[in-house]
Scaffold this active site. Sequence first.
Site, PDB file in Angstrom:
ATOM      1  N   PHE A   7       0.827  -1.201   0.000  1.00  0.00           N
ATOM      2  CA  PHE A   7       0.000   0.000   0.000  1.00  0.00           C
ATOM      3  C   PHE A   7       0.864   1.254   0.000  1.00  0.00           C
ATOM      4  O   PHE A   7       1.847   1.346   0.749  1.00  0.00           O
ATOM      5  CB  PHE A   7      -0.880   0.066   1.256  1.00  0.00           C
ATOM      6  N   ASP A   8       0.491   2.231  -0.791  1.00  0.00           N
ATOM      7  CA  ASP A   8       0.933   3.604  -0.579  1.00  0.00           C
ATOM      8  C   ASP A   8       0.183   4.102   0.654  1.00  0.00           C
ATOM      9  O   ASP A   8      -0.763   3.455   1.129  1.00  0.00           O
ATOM     10  CB  ASP A   8       0.594   4.437  -1.815  1.00  0.00           C
ATOM     11  N   SER A   9       0.556   5.246   1.188  1.00  0.00           N
ATOM     12  CA  SER A   9      -0.151   5.755   2.370  1.00  0.00           C
ATOM     13  C   SER A   9      -1.113   6.889   2.028  1.00  0.00           C
ATOM     14  O   SER A   9      -2.335   6.714   2.084  1.00  0.00           O
ATOM     15  CB  SER A   9       0.851   6.210   3.434  1.00  0.00           C
ATOM     16  N   VAL A 208      -1.082  -1.149  -4.484  1.00  0.00           N
ATOM     17  CA  VAL A 208      -2.251  -0.290  -4.345  1.00  0.00           C
ATOM     18  C   VAL A 208      -1.787   1.145  -4.106  1.00  0.00           C
ATOM     19  O   VAL A 208      -1.090   1.433  -3.129  1.00  0.00           O
ATOM     20  CB  VAL A 208      -3.146  -0.738  -3.166  1.00  0.00           C
TER      21      VAL A 208
END
Length: 264
Positions: A7-9, A208
């Site tokens: 995941f990106d944040s 993502v």
Amino acid sequence: MKLAVVFDSAGTLVKVKRIIKEIKTQKFLCNNLTVDIVDEKVGRALVIIKDDPLKVVDKEDPEKHISELLKEVDWGISYCNKPIDRDGIFKDKKTKVKELQDTLNVMKRFKIQTGYGSAIIVDTLNGIIEYTITTGGCVFPEVPETIKKLKELGVKVFIASGDRKEFIKRLAEITGINEKYIMPEAHQEQKKDLVLNLKKERYYVIMVGDAANDVPAMLESDLSVVTLQNGNISKKALEVAKVKIYNIKEILNICEDLINKNKG
């Protein structure tokens, strides 16, 4: 099936707020992605201050030059539009810390879960600081339960983000992601390398994200997913992603389908 989700944040796990000030016009910008601003001009770099802005920006002399402040703090390049001149980051002798304080003071009006982040966008070829930025955010309400269920499915969950270390450590704490599996202050090539390394370990990797700095990792992933939940998405990420989701919890269905197909 060994399944990993990276995941990106900001914009992916976190409803992010960005206060961006254009130095030339002295105007605050709405609904702009910093990476998209960087992409508008060759030589631009997004430079993050890795230290807590409340400690190194908030109490600093407002008349001090940002280029001098950068010599005293820990900083890094989160994203850039090559070619850049790293020395050009320090050549601006006009832009003052007050410009960073202005965006921080606006952000302090909001309730923030993750802590604050300060950054600048520099035209490194001409040695000009063009924008100052403060970021902060709140975790999307569905995220902790989504992460919990992914882990119950046996999915290995990572965060790879350009945000500063304390920001991402706090996010990992809120969401229950193991601190061993976070990659803070990561530029686009490091995100890509994480995906490639996981694939070498025979993981099926889902990336993502929602921004241009996620694109190299998306291109190398087995499945690229763009999340539209934050409402301000990079055109590059939209073009590359194989799947679009409107809520982060939809990643659960994607993982369950992959696991069930593999069983079959």
